[in-house]
Design an enzyme around this catalytic site. Structure first.
Site: not given
Length: 388
Positions: A86, A89, A141
């Site tokens: 993640s 991101k 997340s």
């Protein structure tokens, strides 16, 4: 005649080399095998630092950098291509933040709610502001929040992936390839500790990104009524003085990944870690403590490259402006006039089409080819006169 043709051909070839030489050198330098950011920044697992010895950490790769100067102060396998989880991101946010109106309302879908991995709780039929979805993306997340945001943008998820890869290239993140904007373990998806540092640097330069990254808590609506509290997964925010947050990540294949930043004593540092079995917050804390403590003794081992749009022309040494705290940004004064003169000459030469440089030798060749014909005519006339 053979000698004459050889001379003309040599002149043409020499002229072509004069014209194309500098351009070829530039192309060669761009395609060189030197790692992005400096020769010491390789894929090797050897720890690179100068001035002090950093603490041992469990991550397979890491980078510690000053985001204000761009100096990399310590690194381990910074260009190793690993699964980002993640932490990717951050790149997703860099693409979507400038494109979406934070006041827009987005209606949750079955596709949002059914996505794999971590979720913040996007329910079908409920309305969410873009602003709240960004909070769900950063703090929890939430892959469901990422999907809802990407679909809300023009072109949906495929266009977001395309824009992410394009932006990665513009930032100089050549180790990154995106196939899923959530950061899940998709085939062909990878990044590096170096690239994550580039994303953090670009993100922290945006007030909205920095705000989301450092937000500790938010409230997210429940399916029927009410809301629940969401806490930021980046524990650095809660136990480290000067912490700016940024992003954590975890998948089975990527293991623990991390981007953290902190500001102390006038310095803003970012630490990125990849492929760590556990204890990632502790490792980040130890690296940040060591860097802040040893800062004045450290010599940069590399640099975070400038984005393509912001890059300046290269200097005579081919490395561009040097913003390192340990080096001068300008060439020696005595060389500047020569550099300017060279630049003027080269810029003028490059504007002339290559074929134009071949014209003078061929004109000379035509003149010399006419001469034997004239000589033959003269000799013919002389012979005729003698016969009479």
């Amino acid at each position: 005649m053979r000698v004459l043709l050889t001379v003309c051909a040599t002149a043409v070839a020499s002229t072509a080399l004069v014209v194309t030489g500098p351009l070829a050198a530039t192309a060669a330098s761009q395609g060189a095998s030197t790692p992005v950011g400096g020769a010491q920044l390789t894929t090797e697992s050897t720890v690179v630092a100068a001035g002090a010895t950093p603490p041992a950490v469990q991550a397979s790769a890491y980078v510690v950098a000053d985001v204000d100067t761009g100096d990399i102060l310590a690194a381990k396998a910074p260009h190793a291509k690993l699964r980002p989880a993640s932490t990717l991101k951050t790149l997703t946010a860099l693409v979507l933040l400038p494109r979406l109106n934070k006041a827009d309302q987005v209606i949750g879908t079955n596709q949002d709610a059914g996505i794999e991995g971590s979720k913040v709780g996007v329910y079908p039929g409920l309305r969410y502001s873009v602003d709240l979805l960004f909070q769900g993306m950063f703090l929890a997340s939430g892959n469901d929040a990422v999907h809802a945001l990407a679909v809300h943008d023009k072109g949906g998820v495929p266009a977001t992936i395309q824009r992410m890869n394009k932006l990665a290239g513009e930032l100089g993140a050549r180790d990154t390839n995106v196939t899923d904007p959530t950061g899940l373990d998709a085939d062909g998806q990878y990044s590096s500790a170096y690239d994550l540092a580039l994303f953090a640097q670009a993100g922290l330069a945006r007030p909205d990104f920095a705000k989301y990254a450092s937000t500790k808590y938010t409230n997210f609506p429940l399916a029927k009524k009410g809301s629940y509290q969401v806490a930021n997964q980046n524990k650095l925010l809660f136990n480290y003085d000067g912490a700016l947050g940024v992003k954590t990540g975890y998948t089975t294949l990527a293991r623990n990944t991390f981007i953290g930043a902190a500001r102390r004593n006038g310095h803003t540092l970012v630490v990125t870690l990849m492929n760590s079995p556990h204890g990632i917050t502790e490792d980040a804390t130890n690296l940040l403590d060591w860097t802040f403590k040893s800062y004045d003794a450290l010599t940069p081992v590399g640099t975070l490259v400038k984005p393509v749009a912001a890059a300046r022309p290269k200097t005579a040494e081919g490395n561009g402006p040097n913003t390192s705290k340990k080096a001068s940004a300008l060439p020696p004064r005595r060389n500047r006039a020569a550099l300017v003169a060279t630049a003027i000459v080269q810029s003028t030469v490059y504007k002339v089409p290559v074929w134009a440089y071949a014209a003078p030798p061929f004109l000379l060749l035509a003149l010399f080819l006419r001469r034997p014909k004239a000589l033959r005519a003269r000799a013919k006339a002389a012979n005729k006169a003698r016969r009479h």
